[in-house]
Design an enzyme around this catalytic site. Structure first.
Site, PDB file in Angstrom:
ATOM      1  N   ASP A 134       0.711  -1.385   0.400  1.00  0.00           N
ATOM      2  CA  ASP A 134       0.646   0.357   0.019  1.00  0.00           C
ATOM      3  C   ASP A 134       1.222   1.436  -0.236  1.00  0.00           C
ATOM      4  OD1 ASP A 134      -2.370  -0.996  -0.166  1.00  0.00           O
ATOM      5  OD2 ASP A 134      -2.673  -1.168   2.396  1.00  0.00           O
ATOM      6  N   ARG A 184      -1.898  -1.244  -8.284  1.00  0.00           N
ATOM      7  CA  ARG A 184      -3.519  -1.074  -8.420  1.00  0.00           C
ATOM      8  C   ARG A 184      -3.286   0.997  -8.324  1.00  0.00           C
ATOM      9  NH1 ARG A 184      -4.257  -1.488  -2.334  1.00  0.00           N
ATOM     10  NH2 ARG A 184      -4.531  -4.006  -2.964  1.00  0.00           N
TER      11      ARG A 184
END
Length: 308
Positions: A134, A184
């Site tokens: 992330d 992502r």
């Protein structure tokens, strides 16, 4: 003022205790967080994986304690072992925050986070799945991307996350659009200064499209993380123009958000992955999300009320 109050509340033991004891809070938590323990997370993953894919996030961030960072590694190892045992590894990956692995430690933070991330990647490989790293606030972007590059030397399928509201991200997309690169792309939820980030929603959306165009035209695997119907349609069209089939990219949404749309995308033959947070640190997770961008308060409220 609201942002400051929410961030302060996220650090308050008294407010946390009150929230955890308030019955009205529990339905909200249950809607957006898949329980506090690994078995609850596995149960949710099993339900979702009948038609969708999953990315599991063991909640926790900004740790300043080496022991807590080590405990986070063990939690991910336990989760990955259960994914392997239950046969869910082919449908579920894990997402990790480097700040939960020691990145913010005053001494050797980056080194410790890299070592811990390697342990999780090794466990994921043994289980038959992958890890996505992330992205957090802009001050950690260079460090995070450097760690991802190091991880990819041994674990080339490690996913990276880029945030479209940062002015630098289009260039980062070009750097990360190579063969096999899993990226992502999200809008970004942190309250960043205008010097590094687009602040206007329309400018963020335009940046998202520019970044997505780069990723779709590249040789990697784009992961389109958005709940915006217009951006979803644009993503489909860019994929079509790039000659990508339904398994050459995927859409991603948060657990509990736009569930009907998630199911519809999956039913249409597209890959749909649900980002599923779980763990005891749900209170800091929610308050930080709201504090970083108070507009999220209305977003979560609408999603809770519509239940779709």
């Amino acid at each position: 003022m609201l942002r400051s109050a929410l961030i302060a509340a996220s650090k308050s033991a008294g407010v946390r205790s009150l929230a955890e004891r308030t019955p009205l809070v529990r339905p909200i938590v249950d809607r957006f967080v898949a329980g506090t323990g690994v078995e609850a997370a596995i149960h949710t993953a099993a339900e979702l994986s009948t038609d969708r894919f999953v990315s599991l996030d063991h909640l926790g961030e900004d740790t300043g304690d080496r022991a807590q960072a080590d405990a986070t590694v063990q939690a991910y190892r336990a989760l990955l072992a259960r994914l392997a045992d239950t046969g869910l590894a082919s449908r579920a990956e894990v997402s990790v925050k480097l700040s939960a692995l020691g990145q913010a430690l005053a001494i050797d933070g980056d080194k410790i986070a890299l070592e811990n991330a390697r342990l999780i990647c090794a466990a994921a490989t043994a289980a038959g799945t992958t890890v996505t790293v992330d992205m957090e606030d802009h001050t950690t972007t260079d460090s995070t991307l450097a760690i991802v590059r190091d991880l990819r030397l041994d674990y080339p399928d490690t996913g990276a996350v880029l945030q479209a509201y940062l002015r630098r991200t289009e260039a980062d997309c070009r750097d990360l659009a190579g063969p096999g690169s899993r990226v992502r792309l999200c809008k970004g939820a942190y309250n960043e200064p205008e010097s590094v980030a687009f602040r206007d929603k329309s400018e963020v959306d335009k940046s998202y499209v520019r970044c997505l165009r780069v990723l779709m035209a590249g040789e990697g695997y784009p992961m389109v993380a958005t709940h915006d119907p217009r951006l979803i349609d644009i993503g489909k069209e860019l994929a079509r123009r790039a000659g990508r089939g339904g398994t050459d990219y995927e859409f991603q949404m948060l657990y509990g958000i736009r569930q009907a749309e998630q199911r519809a995308l999956a039913a249409s033959g597209l890959r749909m992955r649900v980002y599923v947070p779980y763990g005891t640190e749900w209170f800091p997770y929610f308050m930080r999300r709201l504090g970083e961008r108070p507009a999220n308060l209305a977003f979560f409220a609408r999603s809770f009320l519509t239940r779709s």
